[in-house]
Design a protein around this motif. Sequence first.
Motif, short mmCIF file in Angstrom:
data_model
loop_
_atom_site.label_atom_id
_atom_site.label_comp_id
_atom_site.label_asym_id
_atom_site.label_seq_id
_atom_site.Cartn_x
_atom_site.Cartn_y
_atom_site.Cartn_z
N GLY A 194 53.26 26.28 58.94
CA GLY A 194 53.62 26.21 60.35
C GLY A 194 52.43 25.83 61.22
O GLY A 194 52.55 25.01 62.13
N SER A 233 59.09 27.11 60.57
CA SER A 233 59.59 26.30 61.67
C SER A 233 59.52 27.04 63.00
O SER A 233 59.08 26.49 64.01
CB SER A 233 61.04 25.86 61.39
OG SER A 233 61.55 25.12 62.47
N VAL A 258 59.76 19.56 65.51
CA VAL A 258 59.36 20.35 64.34
C VAL A 258 60.35 20.16 63.19
O VAL A 258 59.97 20.16 62.01
CB VAL A 258 59.24 21.84 64.71
CG1 VAL A 258 59.02 22.70 63.46
CG2 VAL A 258 58.09 22.05 65.70
N GLY A 259 61.62 19.96 63.53
CA GLY A 259 62.65 19.79 62.51
C GLY A 259 62.42 18.60 61.60
O GLY A 259 62.95 18.55 60.48
N SER A 314 62.00 21.91 69.16
CA SER A 314 62.79 22.24 67.96
C SER A 314 63.14 20.98 67.17
O SER A 314 63.09 20.98 65.93
CB SER A 314 64.06 22.99 68.35
OG SER A 314 64.88 22.19 69.18
N GLN A 365 57.14 26.07 66.30
CA GLN A 365 57.68 25.85 67.65
C GLN A 365 56.96 26.71 68.68
O GLN A 365 56.68 26.26 69.79
CB GLN A 365 59.18 26.16 67.65
CG GLN A 365 60.03 25.16 66.87
CD GLN A 365 61.50 25.50 66.91
OE1 GLN A 365 62.07 25.74 67.98
NE2 GLN A 365 62.13 25.53 65.75
N GLU A 387 56.05 22.57 50.20
CA GLU A 387 55.14 23.22 51.14
C GLU A 387 53.75 23.41 50.54
O GLU A 387 52.76 23.44 51.26
CB GLU A 387 55.70 24.58 51.59
CG GLU A 387 56.82 24.45 52.62
CD GLU A 387 57.10 25.77 53.33
OE1 GLU A 387 56.42 26.77 53.05
OE2 GLU A 387 58.02 25.79 54.17
N TYR A 419 59.89 17.93 59.95
CA TYR A 419 59.02 18.28 58.83
C TYR A 419 59.73 19.08 57.72
O TYR A 419 59.11 19.39 56.70
CB TYR A 419 57.81 19.06 59.34
CG TYR A 419 56.89 18.22 60.17
CD1 TYR A 419 55.76 17.62 59.63
CD2 TYR A 419 57.13 18.01 61.53
CE1 TYR A 419 54.90 16.84 60.39
CE2 TYR A 419 56.28 17.24 62.30
CZ TYR A 419 55.17 16.66 61.74
OH TYR A 419 54.34 15.88 62.51
N ASN A 420 60.98 19.46 57.93
CA ASN A 420 61.75 20.17 56.89
C ASN A 420 61.05 21.44 56.40
O ASN A 420 60.95 21.69 55.19
CB ASN A 420 62.03 19.24 55.69
CG ASN A 420 62.85 18.03 56.08
OD1 ASN A 420 63.86 18.16 56.78
ND2 ASN A 420 62.42 16.86 55.64
N LEU A 421 60.58 22.24 57.34
CA LEU A 421 59.93 23.49 56.99
C LEU A 421 60.94 24.59 56.70
O LEU A 421 62.12 24.47 57.06
CB LEU A 421 59.00 23.93 58.12
CG LEU A 421 57.81 23.03 58.46
CD1 LEU A 421 57.10 23.56 59.70
CD2 LEU A 421 56.84 22.95 57.30
N SER A 422 60.45 25.66 56.12
CA SER A 422 61.30 26.84 55.96
C SER A 422 61.57 27.43 57.34
O SER A 422 60.82 27.17 58.29
CB SER A 422 60.59 27.88 55.08
OG SER A 422 59.41 28.34 55.73
#
Length: 457
Positions: free
Chosen positions: A284, A362, A352-353, A349, A366, A55, A355-358
């Motif tokens: 985000g 995430s 956004v998924g 969802s 969204q 990140e 990108y492998n965010l926290s």
Amino acid sequence: MQKNVRKGTAETEDKDMGMFSRKDLIRLFAPLLVEQLLAVLVGMADVVMVAAVGETAVSGVALVDSISVLVIQVLSAMATGGAVVCSQYIGKKKPDQACRAAGQLVLITAALSLFIAAVAFIGNRHLLRLIFGSVETAVMDNAQTYFWFTAMSYPFLALYNSGAALFRSMGNSKVSMKVSLAMNAINVAGNALCVFGLHMGVEGVAIPTLVSRLFAAVVMVFLVRNPKNSIRVDRLGQMIPQPDMIKKILAVGIPSGLENGMFQFGKIALQSLVSTLGTASIAGYAVATNLVTFQYLPGVALGLGLITIVGQCVGAGEPEQAKSYTRKVIAVNYGLLLIICTCMAVFRSRVVGIYNLSPEASVLAQKLLLAHSCGMVLWPLAFALPNTLRAGLDAKFTMMVSVFSMWVFRIGLGYVFVRGLHMSVLGIWYAMFVDWIFRLVVFVWRFKGFTARVHQV
């Protein structure tokens, strides 16, 4: 025989509708849409690949990208000035004057990009500190590395943008699409190799960007020299400063550049506000900002085409046709937006998924994506429509409205919503929607009197 007569009649009727037939419009707009799609997808791929590093890398790249977009916007504004002038000369059937303008456009953008690159090299980390304040050391280290490489690419990007603008002025957007396709293929392949194969981290995204822009610049310089082009730059003498032509280009380029520059400065100011909300908010917001560029895609592409269409109509003394084509293009923009925004809102969802965010970042991304998808109903009349005004040499007015609205509504209300009302990063986009509403109202009013205000070069 009867079939041929009907075909000929249909083609005549199509042309009688205006200066541009339906086929002409498709040939102009289709490559522009593909080109913008490629640019958006590559931007998404960049963020996805650098997300594999962490990140802090995503945040560092996002900070620099906000500066790079400012540079791109300023260079694009100069290209727009050249495109407007060249398009009007094409409409007037004065190709020699169009070629003169083309040479001056290359001169202006090359000189400006070299100056900006020099400032970026000299300032680098100090400039980043000045703009974004105190951020995590790891984020700043990544930002500094990425900034150094992207600064080297600015002159090459300027040459590509100028060449692309000249081909669009000729109604030949297919050339810039093909060069963009090759440029983006090099970028993506380079990213994959450097990030996943060589494990280079943030450098793995920066270096392919530099190489791909260098390639695009070389190819575009070669293509624009073709003597078969109605607009071409094939002699160094064309780039000797010619004050009269430079003045005409800057009459559109400077207001558009100031407008785009102030617009991006405002976004950087808001990025600084976001950076105070923590790494999750930065990440985000960065991902959501990256995703919504897909929603801007139709309007940006159609807006570029409008410069050519309106410019040629104005040059030919047909402002009413310019208004008619503008209405049709805006209608197409809304049709495409309905499809794109609905899909992105429904599948937010999953998108956004990627990108492998926290979890925290995430959820925030969204929420931002959903809000933006709904707000895009305002965008075409606030941002695509003003291209018609610029092509009619009304760029000063669009600049004044845009700068006022940006700083009063988007920035002013943004700080009120975030700092005063504690609305988190969502408050920034709520203020942005107020900005869009103001622009929409003013630009629609101005467009109604377009025929009376239009000017020729």
